[in-house]
Write a protein that holds these residues in place. Structure first.
Motif, PDB file in Angstrom:
ATOM      1  N   TYR A  41       0.748  -1.447   0.155  1.00 32.00           N
ATOM      2  CA  TYR A  41      -0.009  -0.172  -0.132  1.00 32.00           C
ATOM      3  C   TYR A  41       1.002   1.176   0.179  1.00 32.00           C
ATOM      4  O   TYR A  41       1.975   1.407   0.541  1.00 32.00           O
ATOM      5  CB  TYR A  41      -0.981  -0.257   1.133  1.00 32.00           C
ATOM      6  N   ALA A  42       0.188   2.331  -0.552  1.00 33.44           N
ATOM      7  CA  ALA A  42       1.081   3.632  -0.690  1.00 33.44           C
ATOM      8  C   ALA A  42       1.331   3.962   0.922  1.00 33.44           C
ATOM      9  O   ALA A  42       0.539   3.750   1.702  1.00 33.44           O
ATOM     10  CB  ALA A  42       0.322   4.521  -1.429  1.00 33.44           C
ATOM     11  N   ASN A  43       2.701   4.679   0.862  1.00 31.83           N
ATOM     12  CA  ASN A  43       2.865   5.271   2.137  1.00 31.83           C
ATOM     13  C   ASN A  43       2.908   4.153   3.311  1.00 31.83           C
ATOM     14  O   ASN A  43       3.091   4.521   4.527  1.00 31.83           O
ATOM     15  CB  ASN A  43       2.045   6.192   2.692  1.00 31.83           C
ATOM     16  N   TYR A  77       6.434   3.823  -1.218  1.00 26.89           N
ATOM     17  CA  TYR A  77       5.946   4.440  -2.445  1.00 26.89           C
ATOM     18  C   TYR A  77       4.904   5.574  -2.006  1.00 26.89           C
ATOM     19  O   TYR A  77       3.802   5.227  -1.070  1.00 26.89           O
ATOM     20  CB  TYR A  77       5.374   3.484  -3.093  1.00 26.89           C
ATOM     21  N   SER A  78       4.790   6.527  -2.663  1.00 27.15           N
ATOM     22  CA  SER A  78       3.810   7.622  -2.314  1.00 27.15           C
ATOM     23  C   SER A  78       2.453   7.601  -3.100  1.00 27.15           C
ATOM     24  O   SER A  78       1.448   8.098  -2.499  1.00 27.15           O
ATOM     25  CB  SER A  78       4.461   8.970  -2.489  1.00 27.15           C
ATOM     26  N   ALA A  79       2.596   6.875  -3.967  1.00 27.45           N
ATOM     27  CA  ALA A  79       1.246   6.656  -5.096  1.00 27.45           C
ATOM     28  C   ALA A  79       1.159   5.411  -5.471  1.00 27.45           C
ATOM     29  O   ALA A  79       2.076   4.556  -5.596  1.00 27.45           O
ATOM     30  CB  ALA A  79       1.320   7.848  -6.039  1.00 27.45           C
ATOM     31  N   PRO A  80      -0.097   5.016  -5.604  1.00 29.24           N
ATOM     32  CA  PRO A  80      -0.716   3.716  -6.243  1.00 29.24           C
ATOM     33  C   PRO A  80      -0.030   3.543  -7.648  1.00 29.24           C
ATOM     34  O   PRO A  80      -0.284   4.574  -8.462  1.00 29.24           O
ATOM     35  CB  PRO A  80      -2.041   3.620  -6.201  1.00 29.24           C
ATOM     36  N   ASN A  81       0.460   2.444  -8.123  1.00 30.42           N
ATOM     37  CA  ASN A  81       1.073   2.327  -9.281  1.00 30.42           C
ATOM     38  C   ASN A  81       1.769   0.858  -9.282  1.00 30.42           C
ATOM     39  O   ASN A  81       1.830   0.226  -8.440  1.00 30.42           O
ATOM     40  CB  ASN A  81       1.829   3.348  -9.823  1.00 30.42           C
ATOM     41  N   GLU A 106      -1.038  -0.361  -3.983  1.00 29.17           N
ATOM     42  CA  GLU A 106      -2.258  -0.101  -4.140  1.00 29.17           C
ATOM     43  C   GLU A 106      -2.743   1.103  -3.095  1.00 29.17           C
ATOM     44  O   GLU A 106      -1.824   1.359  -2.224  1.00 29.17           O
ATOM     45  CB  GLU A 106      -3.027  -1.226  -3.469  1.00 29.17           C
ATOM     46  N   ALA A 107      -3.699   1.949  -3.504  1.00 25.13           N
ATOM     47  CA  ALA A 107      -4.278   2.743  -2.663  1.00 25.13           C
ATOM     48  C   ALA A 107      -4.310   2.243  -0.967  1.00 25.13           C
ATOM     49  O   ALA A 107      -4.842   1.181  -0.976  1.00 25.13           O
ATOM     50  CB  ALA A 107      -5.569   3.388  -2.925  1.00 25.13           C
ATOM     51  N   PRO A 108      -4.011   3.187  -0.030  1.00 28.39           N
ATOM     52  CA  PRO A 108      -4.441   2.982   1.274  1.00 28.39           C
ATOM     53  C   PRO A 108      -5.710   2.529   1.507  1.00 28.39           C
ATOM     54  O   PRO A 108      -6.530   3.241   0.952  1.00 28.39           O
ATOM     55  CB  PRO A 108      -3.799   3.905   1.882  1.00 28.39           C
TER      56      PRO A 108
END
Length: 130
Positions: A41-43, A77-81, A106-108
């Motif tokens: 997940y991001a962050n 990672y700061s963004a989903p991708n 993935e998005a948090p």
């Protein structure tokens, strides 16, 4: 026939002596890594486990513009991708190998509404908007 034996034996001994030579050339470096877990997940931290062989130094590229020289780095990672991660492993003799793999972020997970399940004397009761 006897002359042939004397000629053949020294040649065989010379071959046997030379075959005992120990090759001191280095084994070639092998780059390899795995990623802990299957969902990222991001962050949140992503842990990279280096499984390279015969390497003395490392160069990581995480696919988002950030790099590291650590053996087993942790990256956020700061963004989903989906990111292509590259590890280049170097030995002390100028040899190197590059290994690539992808990490999907993935998005948090965010939750705003929670339902609470209350169990009272064997009866299940859902308490909404608690």
């Amino acid at each position: 026939m006897e002359k042939l034996k004397f000629i053949f034996i020294p040649v065989l001994l010379l071959f046997t002596i030379n075959s005992c030579y120990i090759d001191r050339t280095p084994d070639y470096v092998e780059a390899c890594f795995t990623v802990s877990g299957t969902i990222h997940y991001a962050n949140e931290p992503v842990y990279f486990i280096n499984c390279s062989k015969y390497a003395a130094s490392y160069e990581w590229s995480f696919g988002d513009g950030y790099t590291s020289n650590q053996r087993n780095p942790t990256h956020y990672y700061s963004a989903p991708n989906t990111y292509q991660v590259t590890l280049t492993a170097y030995d002390n003799y100028g040899n190197y190998q590059t290994f690539m793999d992808v990490v999907t972020v993935e998005a948090p997970i965010t939750t705003t509404d929670l339902d609470i399940l209350v169990v009272f004397e064997g009866n299940d009761i859902v308490v909404p908007t608690c």
